[in-house]
Design an enzyme around this catalytic site. Structure first.
Site, PDB file in Angstrom:
ATOM      1  N   ALA A 202       0.835  -1.199   0.000  1.00  0.00           N
ATOM      2  CA  ALA A 202       0.000   0.000   0.000  1.00  0.00           C
ATOM      3  C   ALA A 202       0.868   1.247   0.000  1.00  0.00           C
ATOM      4  O   ALA A 202       2.005   1.238   0.483  1.00  0.00           O
ATOM      5  CB  ALA A 202      -0.916   0.000   1.229  1.00  0.00           C
TER       6      ALA A 202
ATOM      7  N   ALA B  42       2.426   2.335   3.222  1.00  0.00           N
ATOM      8  CA  ALA B  42       3.552   1.491   3.629  1.00  0.00           C
ATOM      9  C   ALA B  42       4.836   1.936   2.942  1.00  0.00           C
ATOM     10  O   ALA B  42       5.870   2.131   3.594  1.00  0.00           O
ATOM     11  CB  ALA B  42       3.252   0.028   3.311  1.00  0.00           C
TER      12      ALA B  42
ATOM     13  N   ARG C 241       5.453   4.756   1.263  1.00  0.00           N
ATOM     14  CA  ARG C 241       5.770   6.180   1.403  1.00  0.00           C
ATOM     15  C   ARG C 241       6.219   6.549   2.812  1.00  0.00           C
ATOM     16  O   ARG C 241       7.090   7.402   2.991  1.00  0.00           O
ATOM     17  CB  ARG C 241       4.539   7.008   1.023  1.00  0.00           C
TER      18      ARG C 241
ATOM     19  N   SER D 279       3.276  -9.353  -1.086  1.00  0.00           N
ATOM     20  CA  SER D 279       2.143  -8.937  -1.900  1.00  0.00           C
ATOM     21  C   SER D 279       1.538 -10.184  -2.513  1.00  0.00           C
ATOM     22  O   SER D 279       2.235 -11.192  -2.705  1.00  0.00           O
ATOM     23  CB  SER D 279       2.590  -7.973  -3.010  1.00  0.00           C
TER      24      SER D 279
ATOM     25  N   TYR E  12       0.820 -13.344   1.703  1.00  0.00           N
ATOM     26  CA  TYR E  12       0.910 -12.931   3.097  1.00  0.00           C
ATOM     27  C   TYR E  12       1.221 -14.129   3.992  1.00  0.00           C
ATOM     28  O   TYR E  12       1.939 -14.005   4.990  1.00  0.00           O
ATOM     29  CB  TYR E  12      -0.394 -12.265   3.543  1.00  0.00           C
TER      30      TYR E  12
ATOM     31  N   LEU F 163      -3.258  -3.033   4.945  1.00  0.00           N
ATOM     32  CA  LEU F 163      -4.253  -3.523   3.995  1.00  0.00           C
ATOM     33  C   LEU F 163      -5.548  -2.715   4.097  1.00  0.00           C
ATOM     34  O   LEU F 163      -5.773  -1.999   5.084  1.00  0.00           O
ATOM     35  CB  LEU F 163      -4.541  -5.001   4.278  1.00  0.00           C
TER      36      LEU F 163
ATOM     37  N   HIS G 295      -8.219  -5.951   7.919  1.00  0.00           N
ATOM     38  CA  HIS G 295      -7.466  -5.826   9.173  1.00  0.00           C
ATOM     39  C   HIS G 295      -7.790  -6.966  10.139  1.00  0.00           C
ATOM     40  O   HIS G 295      -6.901  -7.529  10.780  1.00  0.00           O
ATOM     41  CB  HIS G 295      -7.772  -4.486   9.845  1.00  0.00           C
TER      42      HIS G 295
ATOM     43  N   LYS H 183      -4.987   2.247  11.104  1.00  0.00           N
ATOM     44  CA  LYS H 183      -6.285   2.693  11.592  1.00  0.00           C
ATOM     45  C   LYS H 183      -7.290   2.691  10.459  1.00  0.00           C
ATOM     46  O   LYS H 183      -6.893   2.765   9.316  1.00  0.00           O
ATOM     47  CB  LYS H 183      -6.196   4.064  12.259  1.00  0.00           C
TER      48      LYS H 183
ATOM     49  N   ARG I 150     -10.861   3.555  -0.829  1.00  0.00           N
ATOM     50  CA  ARG I 150     -11.636   4.368   0.102  1.00  0.00           C
ATOM     51  C   ARG I 150     -13.070   4.595  -0.390  1.00  0.00           C
ATOM     52  O   ARG I 150     -13.915   5.089   0.357  1.00  0.00           O
ATOM     53  CB  ARG I 150     -10.960   5.722   0.305  1.00  0.00           C
TER      54      ARG I 150
END
Length: 335
Positions: free
Chosen positions: A16, A19, A21, A40, A62, A78, A83, A101, A170
């Site tokens: 992601a 992760a 950045r 991945s 994973y 993820l 989660h 979060k 999102r």
């Protein structure tokens, strides 16, 4: 390696953007962490990320990463709906877990995750990196000293514009998309942390966008805390960028610019005004993600307790669930 110089060996589940950045460089810059592997479901993607960031091992699933006996902790960036599953799998594999979060989609899921990690004897932490910045210790000192008088209100905003990316995770409601889950959780977490209590009720109005999967692209709310203290907050993924906190007391205020996103080197000072006199409180320039990794590492090694118990995430999810219900029903929800 001596116990003094001991580092925690980390693996990352997924490539992601947060992760690659933020967390990859944070672990590499930390004094307590060593980034050893990334995974991945697309092995070529993991290999490319490993090559680009100098990560020793890359896995094509994973499960493979969790089976690596040399890894002690995993970071889970993820999508929100994953989660729950992967935190529990990581715990059963004996790995300590730093999970993005919000920890889960519901308080019931969060409770089960906390229980699974306790049963496995591993540390579970929700990755609210902002609260690891040392300026928040100073803010809490000022509040505890009563400099602002009696606290009356708090305001918090966290917004950005990602409206053009309609295919973003999102924008998947069933995956835990929407602004409340993504960034509204920061404003609510900060209020609970700084005010030192749990809200008694919430009222939220939201803009649910049909072109973004029906998720809340903007939400504004009121959280009622004991003692008549009110948090007013807004969060959005289709608005100008803001991330601020203001705390209002009978004698003064605290204003925190760049309250949640505070890149190292760009300043993290905040302003305190008491009885009309304004002062700037200097704050150190730190990588708050790296501080989070170091705090986590010290707790894993038993050098000091982790400051934010995993149970806090259960209460946080109760508040988030109430906010979503309020937004959907246009009603005040008691907690």
């Amino acid at each position: 390696m001596s116990s003094v110089n001991r580092k925690i060996r980390w693996g990352i589940l997924g490539c992601a953007s947060i992760a690659l950045r933020a967390i990859v460089p944070a672990i590499q810059a930390s004094s307590m962490g060593e980034l050893a592997a990334i995974a991945s479901r697309d092995e070529s993607k993991a290999r490319e990320a490993a090559r680009h960031h100098g990560i020793p091992a890359a896995y094509g699933s994973y499960e493979e990463l969790l089976a690596d006996p040399t890894l002690e902790a995993v970071y889970i960036p993820l999508p929100n709906h994953l989660h729950f599953e992967w935190t529990i799998k990581a715990a059963r594999a004996g790995k300590h877990v730093l999970c993005e979060k919000p920890l889960a989609l519901t308080a019931a899921q969060a409770q089960e995750m906390v229980a699974a990690c306790k049963e496995a004897g591993v540390l579970l932490a929700e990755a609210f990196m902002y609260r690891h910045h040392p300026r928040y210790d100073r803010i809490r000192e000022i509040l505890a000293a009563g400099e602002l008088g009696v606290i009356r209100a708090m305001r918090a905003s966290f917004t950005f514009d990602n409206s053009a990316d309609t295919g973003n995770v999102r924008c998947r409601k069933e995956w835990g998309g929407g602004s409340l889950y993504d960034i509204g959780c920061y404003t609510l977490n900060a209020a609970r942390y700084l005010l030192g209590g749990e809200p008694e009720a919430v009222t939220v109005q939201a803009f649910f966008s049909p072109e973004h999967g029906g998720v809340d692209m903007m939400a504004s709310g009121l959280a009622e805390f004991p003692g008549g203290i009110a948090l007013t907050f807004d969060c959005g993924m289709w608005a100008a960028s803001r991330n601020t906190i203001e705390i209002v007391g009978t004698a003064g205020t605290i204003e925190v610019p760049s309250a949640f996103v505070a890149p190292e080197g760009r300043g993290a000072d905040f302003t305190v005004t008491v009885n009309g006199t304004c002062r700037k409180e200097p704050a150190p320039s730190v990588n708050q993600y790296a501080v989070q990794i170091d705090d986590f590492g010290r707790a894993v090694l038993g050098r000091e307790p982790y400051r934010f118990p995993a149970e806090d995430a259960i209460n946080g999810m109760k508040v988030l669930e109430a906010c979503l219900l309020s937004a959907e029903t246009r009603a005040r929800i008691s907690l």
